[in-house]
Design a protein around this motif. Structure first.
Motif, short mmCIF file in Angstrom:
data_model
loop_
_atom_site.label_atom_id
_atom_site.label_comp_id
_atom_site.label_asym_id
_atom_site.label_seq_id
_atom_site.Cartn_x
_atom_site.Cartn_y
_atom_site.Cartn_z
N GLY A 24 37.23 49.64 49.04
CA GLY A 24 35.95 49.35 49.69
C GLY A 24 36.19 49.17 51.18
N ASP A 25 35.08 49.13 51.92
CA ASP A 25 35.16 49.05 53.38
C ASP A 25 35.88 47.78 53.86
OD1 ASP A 25 33.94 51.43 53.77
OD2 ASP A 25 32.08 50.63 54.61
N PRO A 26 36.32 47.81 55.12
CA PRO A 26 36.94 46.60 55.68
C PRO A 26 35.96 45.42 55.65
CG PRO A 26 37.32 48.49 57.12
CD PRO A 26 36.37 48.95 56.04
N ALA A 27 36.52 44.26 55.41
CA ALA A 27 35.80 42.97 55.50
C ALA A 27 34.74 42.75 54.42
CB ALA A 27 35.20 42.78 56.89
N VAL A 28 34.78 43.53 53.35
CA VAL A 28 33.84 43.27 52.25
C VAL A 28 34.31 42.09 51.39
CG1 VAL A 28 32.92 45.62 52.15
CG2 VAL A 28 34.91 45.01 50.72
N GLY A 29 35.60 41.74 51.53
CA GLY A 29 36.13 40.59 50.79
C GLY A 29 37.16 40.94 49.71
N LYS A 30 37.79 42.11 49.83
CA LYS A 30 38.76 42.54 48.82
C LYS A 30 39.91 41.53 48.71
CE LYS A 30 39.46 46.48 50.97
NZ LYS A 30 38.54 46.22 52.10
N THR A 31 40.52 41.22 49.86
CA THR A 31 41.66 40.31 49.86
C THR A 31 41.23 38.91 49.42
OG1 THR A 31 42.68 41.60 51.61
CG2 THR A 31 43.54 39.38 51.28
N SER A 32 40.04 38.50 49.87
CA SER A 32 39.54 37.17 49.49
C SER A 32 39.33 37.05 47.99
CB SER A 32 38.22 36.88 50.21
OG SER A 32 38.39 36.95 51.60
N LEU A 33 38.83 38.11 47.36
CA LEU A 33 38.62 38.08 45.91
C LEU A 33 39.95 37.94 45.18
CD1 LEU A 33 35.90 40.89 45.60
CD2 LEU A 33 35.58 38.48 44.93
N ASN A 134 29.91 41.72 46.64
CA ASN A 134 30.48 40.41 47.01
C ASN A 134 29.63 39.71 48.07
OD1 ASN A 134 32.55 38.38 46.94
ND2 ASN A 134 33.41 39.24 48.82
N LYS A 135 29.91 38.42 48.26
CA LYS A 135 29.25 37.53 49.23
C LYS A 135 27.85 37.10 48.79
CE LYS A 135 31.97 39.45 53.07
NZ LYS A 135 32.10 39.65 54.52
N ILE A 136 27.65 36.88 47.51
CA ILE A 136 26.31 36.45 47.07
C ILE A 136 25.98 35.02 47.47
CG2 ILE A 136 25.97 38.13 45.20
CD1 ILE A 136 26.59 35.78 43.26
N ASP A 137 26.97 34.31 48.02
CA ASP A 137 26.62 33.00 48.61
C ASP A 137 25.74 33.20 49.85
OD1 ASP A 137 28.93 32.67 51.07
OD2 ASP A 137 29.41 34.01 49.43
N LEU A 138 25.72 34.42 50.38
CA LEU A 138 24.86 34.72 51.54
C LEU A 138 23.57 35.40 51.09
CD1 LEU A 138 27.67 36.09 53.94
CD2 LEU A 138 26.75 33.76 53.82
N GLU A 139 22.99 34.89 50.04
CA GLU A 139 21.79 35.49 49.43
C GLU A 139 20.66 35.70 50.47
OE1 GLU A 139 21.43 36.65 46.29
OE2 GLU A 139 19.37 37.21 46.79
N THR A 163 29.54 38.77 43.04
CA THR A 163 30.55 37.72 43.17
C THR A 163 30.44 37.00 44.51
OG1 THR A 163 32.09 39.28 44.19
CG2 THR A 163 32.25 39.02 41.80
N SER A 164 31.12 35.88 44.58
CA SER A 164 31.39 35.27 45.87
C SER A 164 32.84 34.80 45.85
CB SER A 164 30.48 34.07 46.13
OG SER A 164 30.98 33.33 47.23
N ALA A 165 33.61 35.36 46.76
CA ALA A 165 35.01 34.91 46.88
C ALA A 165 35.03 33.52 47.50
CB ALA A 165 35.80 35.89 47.74
N LYS A 166 33.92 33.15 48.13
CA LYS A 166 33.86 31.84 48.76
C LYS A 166 33.64 30.73 47.72
CE LYS A 166 31.69 29.50 52.64
NZ LYS A 166 30.62 29.59 53.65
N THR A 167 32.63 30.91 46.87
CA THR A 167 32.36 29.88 45.85
C THR A 167 33.13 30.15 44.56
OG1 THR A 167 30.51 31.06 44.82
CG2 THR A 167 30.00 29.67 46.73
#
Ligand code: G3D
Ligand code: MG
Length: 188
Positions: A24-33, A134-139, A163-167
């Motif tokens: 996936g594109d840069p900064a979508v959260g791959k590494t964070s997941l 990803n990033k559904i905490d930013l709904e 998903t949210s890699a944050k929560t």
């Protein structure tokens, strides 16, 4: 071959080791997941290689009433995806793929098609795949609505997780589902 050696070969084959790429594109959260999934776990390890991180995760899944150990080798491109010389070793021989986008950035969603096409180019059209928003905490910043995700998920024949890699919401679930899909596909 001695009986003992036969056992060794048999064991190696039943170890259920799968290569899974996270694209996936840069900064979508791959590494964070990957980090969210693996750092809670005692047996995770990062294996740094040139341009690629590989995380090994051992999972116990219960499938069709049977407890099974699944080893996931999760491949994460470190650095920029425009380093195309990395693509071949990265895609090569993958057993499964996560296609990740960021629900707050429309371009990352439309680029999922390009990532999928790259995978197809490397012969991966038939492997289990999971689409991840990803990033559904930013709904409140959501740009990609549900009907669009459903359409893409059907088009790619990929199950969809938000998903949210944050929560951490749905992070375990998406990896667990991948483990099940791999087992179902390759243990016939
Ligand atoms: P990549 O590996 O796909 O390139 P990263 O993406 O995992 O490096 O994440 C890129 C940025 O998005 C990081 O922010 C990270 O913290 C953030 N991020 C990843 N997942 C989520 C999520 O689920 N929710 C939110 N709110 N942010 C997320 P920075 O600021 O460190 O660059
Ligand atoms: Mg990354």
């Amino acid at each position: 071959m001695s009986e003992e050696n036969k056992d060794v070969v048999f064991q190696a084959k039943t170890e259920n080791i799968y290569k899974v790429i996270v694209i996936g594109d840069p900064a979508v959260g791959k590494t964070s997941l990957l980090t969210k999934f693996s750092t809670k776990k005692f047996n995770s390890q990062y294996l740094p290689t040139v341009g690629v991180n590989i995380v090994k995760e051992v999972m116990d899944i219960n499938i069709q009433g049977k407890n099974t150990k699944i080893n996931l080798m999760l491949w994460d491109i470190a650095g920029q995806p425009q380093f195309y010389m990395l693509h071949k070793p990265y895609f090569n021989g993958a057993d499964g793929m996560f296609l990740v986008f960021d629900i707050t950035r429309a371009s990352t969603f439309s680029n999922v098609n390009n990532w999928y096409n790259s995978a197809v180019k490397y012969g991966l059209s038939g492997i289990p795949r999971v689409l991840v928003g990803n990033k559904i905490d930013l709904e409140d910043q959501r740009k990609i609505i549900k009907p669009h995700t459903q359409h893409l998920s059907e088009k790619l024949n990929a199950e969809y997780f938000e998903t949210s890699a944050k929560t951490g919401v749905n992070v375990d679930k998406m990896f667990r589902r991948m483990a099940e899909l791999l087992y179902l596909k390759y243990n016939k």
